[in-house]
Design a protein around this motif. Sequence first.
Motif, PDB file in Angstrom:
ATOM      1  N   PRO A 191      32.398  21.618  28.724  1.00 44.10           N
ATOM      2  CA  PRO A 191      33.369  21.463  27.642  1.00 44.10           C
ATOM      3  C   PRO A 191      34.284  22.680  27.570  1.00 44.10           C
ATOM      4  N   TYR A 192      35.492  22.474  27.069  1.00 46.23           N
ATOM      5  CA  TYR A 192      36.534  23.507  27.141  1.00 46.23           C
ATOM      6  C   TYR A 192      36.072  24.859  26.602  1.00 46.23           C
ATOM      7  N   ASP A 193      35.582  24.919  25.389  1.00 42.89           N
ATOM      8  CA  ASP A 193      35.225  26.213  24.790  1.00 42.89           C
ATOM      9  C   ASP A 193      34.106  26.900  25.557  1.00 42.89           C
ATOM     10  N   GLU A 194      33.140  26.130  26.014  1.00 45.38           N
ATOM     11  CA  GLU A 194      32.048  26.704  26.798  1.00 45.38           C
ATOM     12  C   GLU A 194      32.567  27.245  28.124  1.00 45.38           C
ATOM     13  N   ALA A 195      33.471  26.516  28.743  1.00 45.34           N
ATOM     14  CA  ALA A 195      34.050  26.958  30.016  1.00 45.34           C
ATOM     15  C   ALA A 195      34.857  28.240  29.838  1.00 45.34           C
ATOM     16  N   VAL A 196      35.639  28.322  28.764  1.00 44.21           N
ATOM     17  CA  VAL A 196      36.434  29.527  28.522  1.00 44.21           C
ATOM     18  C   VAL A 196      35.531  30.749  28.426  1.00 44.21           C
ATOM     19  N   GLU A 197      34.441  30.623  27.674  1.00 47.40           N
ATOM     20  CA  GLU A 197      33.507  31.750  27.511  1.00 47.40           C
ATOM     21  C   GLU A 197      32.843  32.108  28.840  1.00 47.40           C
ATOM     22  N   LYS A 198      32.392  31.093  29.557  1.00 51.02           N
ATOM     23  CA  LYS A 198      31.704  31.355  30.818  1.00 51.02           C
ATOM     24  C   LYS A 198      32.645  31.971  31.847  1.00 51.02           C
ATOM     25  N   ASP A 199      33.872  31.453  31.939  1.00 52.64           N
ATOM     26  CA  ASP A 199      34.818  31.968  32.927  1.00 52.64           C
ATOM     27  C   ASP A 199      35.271  33.388  32.599  1.00 52.64           C
ATOM     28  N   ARG A 200      35.364  33.719  31.326  1.00 55.58           N
ATOM     29  CA  ARG A 200      35.683  35.101  30.954  1.00 55.58           C
ATOM     30  C   ARG A 200      34.594  36.044  31.434  1.00 55.58           C
ATOM     31  N   PHE A 201      33.338  35.618  31.260  1.00 54.08           N
ATOM     32  CA  PHE A 201      32.199  36.427  31.712  1.00 54.08           C
ATOM     33  C   PHE A 201      32.236  36.588  33.226  1.00 54.08           C
ATOM     34  N   THR A 202      32.447  35.483  33.935  1.00 51.63           N
ATOM     35  CA  THR A 202      32.514  35.525  35.398  1.00 51.63           C
ATOM     36  C   THR A 202      33.675  36.391  35.863  1.00 51.63           C
ATOM     37  N   SER A 203      34.823  36.230  35.220  1.00 53.77           N
ATOM     38  CA  SER A 203      35.998  37.000  35.597  1.00 53.77           C
ATOM     39  C   SER A 203      35.753  38.498  35.436  1.00 53.77           C
ATOM     40  N   GLN A 204      35.053  38.870  34.365  1.00 56.38           N
ATOM     41  CA  GLN A 204      34.745  40.285  34.173  1.00 56.38           C
ATOM     42  C   GLN A 204      33.809  40.786  35.265  1.00 56.38           C
ATOM     43  N   LYS A 205      32.850  39.954  35.679  1.00 57.83           N
ATOM     44  CA  LYS A 205      31.963  40.338  36.784  1.00 57.83           C
ATOM     45  C   LYS A 205      32.775  40.604  38.051  1.00 57.83           C
ATOM     46  N   ILE A 206      33.734  39.727  38.330  1.00 51.07           N
ATOM     47  CA  ILE A 206      34.557  39.902  39.526  1.00 51.07           C
ATOM     48  C   ILE A 206      35.345  41.202  39.440  1.00 51.07           C
ATOM     49  N   CYS A 207      35.960  41.464  38.291  1.00 52.12           N
ATOM     50  CA  CYS A 207      36.760  42.684  38.134  1.00 52.12           C
ATOM     51  C   CYS A 207      35.883  43.940  38.141  1.00 52.12           C
ATOM     52  N   ASP A 208      34.623  43.785  37.741  1.00 49.90           N
ATOM     53  CA  ASP A 208      33.678  44.906  37.780  1.00 49.90           C
ATOM     54  C   ASP A 208      33.038  45.069  39.155  1.00 49.90           C
ATOM     55  N   MET A 209      33.452  44.233  40.107  1.00 49.91           N
ATOM     56  CA  MET A 209      32.926  44.274  41.481  1.00 49.91           C
ATOM     57  C   MET A 209      31.425  43.963  41.542  1.00 49.91           C
ATOM     58  N   ASN A 210      30.991  43.082  40.664  1.00 52.31           N
ATOM     59  CA  ASN A 210      29.596  42.654  40.653  1.00 52.31           C
ATOM     60  C   ASN A 210      29.427  41.563  41.697  1.00 52.31           C
ATOM     61  N   ALA A 211      28.780  41.888  42.800  1.00 47.32           N
ATOM     62  CA  ALA A 211      28.685  40.977  43.943  1.00 47.32           C
ATOM     63  C   ALA A 211      27.460  40.083  43.867  1.00 47.32           C
ATOM     64  N   GLN A 212      27.116  39.651  42.662  1.00 47.62           N
ATOM     65  CA  GLN A 212      25.954  38.785  42.476  1.00 47.62           C
ATOM     66  C   GLN A 212      26.354  37.527  41.699  1.00 47.62           C
TER      67      GLN A 212
END
Length: 265
Positions: A191-212
């Motif tokens: 669902p939209y709101d859940e996806a927004v929250e999850k993708d923000r978390f994932t995006s931060q992992k990518i920008c933090d260079m978290n390779a997991q």
Amino acid sequence: MRARHPAVAGMFYPDQADLLRQEVKKFLSSNSVETGKNQYDNSVKAIIAPHAGYIYSGAVAGKVYRYLYQNHDSFNRIILLGPAHRVPFKGIVHAQCQFFETPLGNIKVDIEALEKLEQQGLIEGSSFAHRDEHCLEVQLPFIQNVLGDEVAIVPLLVGDASPEQVRLVLDALWRPGDLIVVSSDLSHYLPYDEAVEKDRFTSQKICDMNAQLTGNEACGCRPISGLLLFSQQQGWHVDCVELKNSGDTAGDKSRVVGYGAYVCY
């Protein structure tokens, strides 16, 4: 001449050259990044772009491809990586062809580079795995529009492989003048709101260079994580330049797919 023919032309994007060219240029020109100088100047080393149908993710992909205008003349080869959606296999495979065909023309494959990787035991060949796969194909019209037809590609599908395997391939391949393009969407069918929250978390992992990264965070979790490992090794950084989902672009909000666009520099 062995060519890999388009599998999703007419479905994911227009199969007529003039319409396809117009659509890609629309996505490129609709973003705010100027075709002249930008904050990355000539420092872009890699990008991550989504791979859904253009009606859903084309504008997000266009946002990151526009950052390549400034230094498009400096790229002579594209290392193209994406996840296998159709055929399960272990490792990383190339398409056993000399060209990838699109409605805009053929893009040559760096056969010599692939042969060297195969000799080193880092990849294998599988035209079958590539035949119906969309994730690399949808990047090619953007590459052709921004970087031209003369650039060579090293197209690789990542199956059941570790991020370290991807890093080893990049370590063996990458040289100045190469651009790495990783094709991946983010969350799927939330669902939209859940996806927004999850993708923000994932995006931060990518920008933090978290390779997991995990598969429920990004379908291209393995190639992205491998790129992040390689970026750490090279001392590069990652910025998110766009983060949306299909509920923002062309789909309903009950069940969306996430799209992120990133620059490594």
